[in-house]
Design a protein around this motif. Structure first.
Motif, PDB file in Angstrom:
ATOM      1  N   VAL A   1      13.120  -1.333 -10.989  1.00  0.00           N
ATOM      2  CA  VAL A   1      13.207  -0.398  -9.866  1.00  0.00           C
ATOM      3  C   VAL A   1      11.799   0.039  -9.466  1.00  0.00           C
ATOM      4  N   PHE A   2      11.547  -0.013  -8.159  1.00  0.00           N
ATOM      5  CA  PHE A   2      10.269   0.387  -7.599  1.00  0.00           C
ATOM      6  C   PHE A   2      10.477   1.520  -6.600  1.00  0.00           C
ATOM      7  N   ASP A   3       9.654   2.545  -6.728  1.00  0.00           N
ATOM      8  CA  ASP A   3       9.710   3.711  -5.853  1.00  0.00           C
ATOM      9  C   ASP A   3       8.647   3.557  -4.770  1.00  0.00           C
ATOM     10  N   PHE A   4       9.059   3.608  -3.505  1.00  0.00           N
ATOM     11  CA  PHE A   4       8.163   3.478  -2.359  1.00  0.00           C
ATOM     12  C   PHE A   4       8.027   4.835  -1.673  1.00  0.00           C
ATOM     13  N   ASN A   5       6.797   5.271  -1.479  1.00  0.00           N
ATOM     14  CA  ASN A   5       6.506   6.465  -0.686  1.00  0.00           C
ATOM     15  C   ASN A   5       5.552   6.042   0.415  1.00  0.00           C
ATOM     16  N   ILE A   6       5.991   6.250   1.643  1.00  0.00           N
ATOM     17  CA  ILE A   6       5.211   5.826   2.793  1.00  0.00           C
ATOM     18  C   ILE A   6       4.529   7.059   3.372  1.00  0.00           C
ATOM     19  N   GLY A   7       3.218   7.021   3.438  1.00  0.00           N
ATOM     20  CA  GLY A   7       2.454   8.155   3.930  1.00  0.00           C
ATOM     21  C   GLY A   7       2.351   8.178   5.447  1.00  0.00           C
ATOM     22  N   ALA A   8       1.815   9.272   5.948  1.00  0.00           N
ATOM     23  CA  ALA A   8       1.665   9.462   7.394  1.00  0.00           C
ATOM     24  C   ALA A   8       0.716   8.436   8.010  1.00  0.00           C
ATOM     25  N   GLY A   9      -0.167   7.869   7.216  1.00  0.00           N
ATOM     26  CA  GLY A   9      -1.126   6.903   7.729  1.00  0.00           C
ATOM     27  C   GLY A   9      -0.610   5.479   7.833  1.00  0.00           C
ATOM     28  N   TYR A  10       0.650   5.250   7.441  1.00  0.00           N
ATOM     29  CA  TYR A  10       1.232   3.913   7.535  1.00  0.00           C
ATOM     30  C   TYR A  10       1.364   3.539   9.008  1.00  0.00           C
ATOM     31  N   PRO A  11       1.048   2.365   9.426  1.00  0.00           N
ATOM     32  CA  PRO A  11       0.748   1.153   8.678  1.00  0.00           C
ATOM     33  C   PRO A  11      -0.734   0.924   8.386  1.00  0.00           C
ATOM     34  N   HIS A  12      -1.571   1.885   8.729  1.00  0.00           N
ATOM     35  CA  HIS A  12      -3.000   1.699   8.451  1.00  0.00           C
ATOM     36  C   HIS A  12      -3.309   1.874   6.970  1.00  0.00           C
ATOM     37  N   ASP A  13      -2.497   2.661   6.280  1.00  0.00           N
ATOM     38  CA  ASP A  13      -2.629   2.832   4.841  1.00  0.00           C
ATOM     39  C   ASP A  13      -1.448   2.141   4.171  1.00  0.00           C
ATOM     40  N   PRO A  14      -1.673   1.528   3.013  1.00  0.00           N
ATOM     41  CA  PRO A  14      -0.562   0.850   2.339  1.00  0.00           C
ATOM     42  C   PRO A  14       0.439   1.850   1.772  1.00  0.00           C
ATOM     43  N   PRO A  15       1.667   1.398   1.541  1.00  0.00           N
ATOM     44  CA  PRO A  15       2.635   2.276   0.885  1.00  0.00           C
ATOM     45  C   PRO A  15       2.207   2.539  -0.556  1.00  0.00           C
ATOM     46  N   LYS A  16       2.643   3.664  -1.091  1.00  0.00           N
ATOM     47  CA  LYS A  16       2.419   3.969  -2.512  1.00  0.00           C
ATOM     48  C   LYS A  16       3.656   3.468  -3.251  1.00  0.00           C
ATOM     49  N   VAL A  17       3.451   2.562  -4.179  1.00  0.00           N
ATOM     50  CA  VAL A  17       4.560   1.940  -4.892  1.00  0.00           C
ATOM     51  C   VAL A  17       4.342   2.115  -6.388  1.00  0.00           C
ATOM     52  N   LEU A  18       5.396   2.517  -7.068  1.00  0.00           N
ATOM     53  CA  LEU A  18       5.351   2.744  -8.505  1.00  0.00           C
ATOM     54  C   LEU A  18       6.568   2.074  -9.140  1.00  0.00           C
ATOM     55  N   CYS A  19       6.360   1.388 -10.248  1.00  0.00           N
ATOM     56  CA  CYS A  19       7.467   0.775 -10.974  1.00  0.00           C
ATOM     57  C   CYS A  19       8.079   1.836 -11.886  1.00  0.00           C
ATOM     58  N   LYS A  20       9.358   2.143 -11.668  1.00  0.00           N
ATOM     59  CA  LYS A  20      10.041   3.165 -12.460  1.00  0.00           C
ATOM     60  C   LYS A  20      10.602   2.612 -13.764  1.00  0.00           C
ATOM     61  N   THR A  21      10.639   1.290 -13.886  1.00  0.00           N
ATOM     62  CA  THR A  21      11.154   0.635 -15.082  1.00  0.00           C
ATOM     63  C   THR A  21       9.981   0.295 -15.994  1.00  0.00           C
ATOM     64  N   LYS A  22      10.044   0.733 -17.243  1.00  0.00           N
ATOM     65  CA  LYS A  22       8.975   0.391 -18.184  1.00  0.00           C
ATOM     66  C   LYS A  22       9.116  -1.093 -18.520  1.00  0.00           C
TER      67      LYS A  22
END
Length: 187
Positions: A79-100
């Motif tokens: 599972v990957f958590d995506f947080n899209i910032g206000a600067g998207y698409p000029h800034d990449p999404p913040k993605v974190l793997c929730k599964t160890k």
């Protein structure tokens, strides 16, 4: 000199787009408009699913579940958590793997080493590009650019043992180098 009519026309188009998006006069940011486009064009294979923990109308935060059906990580569910910032698409999404996961390109905190999430991000890339990049990491881990150096060394030194450790961790949970990796078997 600013052309007043072209500015007004642009504002009218933005208001029309916001109204079409369901908001009465609520203006959407450029990132939200782009996310609507990205989501409308998103076509996921059967082994990848998407959920919106904050509700389907909140496009700027979602989770992707990848269930590799081939390669070293087959049978797992990540599972990957995506947080899209206000600067998207000029800034990449913040993605974190929730599964160890025991992976050369994902550290124990869930940070991901994927070039398009860092220095190779370009506004022309889409959410789909990122999802397929993540899927590719499970098909072809890259030990030459690791975040988890121990996993990278193990992958390079003894690929068969590395694969066996990964499969044990996925299916039953396993301790590797003193770290416990819970089972992440796909259901």
């Amino acid at each position: 000199m600013i052309k007043l009519f072209s500015v007004r026309d642009k504002q009218k188009k933005e208001e029309d787009a916001a109204t079409a998006a369901g908001g009465k006069g609520i203006r959407l940011s450029a990132g939200e408009l782009r996310m609507q486009k990205d989501m409308a064009e998103l076509s996921l294979p059967s082994n990848i699913s998407i959920t919106f923990p904050d509700g389907a109308e909140k496009l700027m935060h979602f989770e992707i579940m990848i269930r590799p059906d081939e390669g070293i990580y087959r049978g797992g569910m990540f599972v990957f958590d995506f947080n899209i910032g206000a600067g998207y698409p000029h800034d990449p999404p913040k993605v974190l793997c929730k599964t160890k996961v025991y992976h050369p390109n994902i550290d124990l905190e869930g940070k991901i080493c994927l070039n398009i999430l860092r220095e190779d991000w370009k506004p022309i890339l889409t959410i789909s590009s990122v999802i397929y990049g993540l899927q590719f990491l499970f098909l072809d881990p890259n030990p030459d650019d690791p975040l988890n150096k121990e996993a990278a060394v193990a992958f390079q030194d003894n690929p068969r043992r590395f694969e066996a450790d990964v499969q044990r961790a996925i299916m039953h949970g396993h301790v590797i180098n003193g770290q416990t990796f819970p089972s992440c078997r796909a259901r």
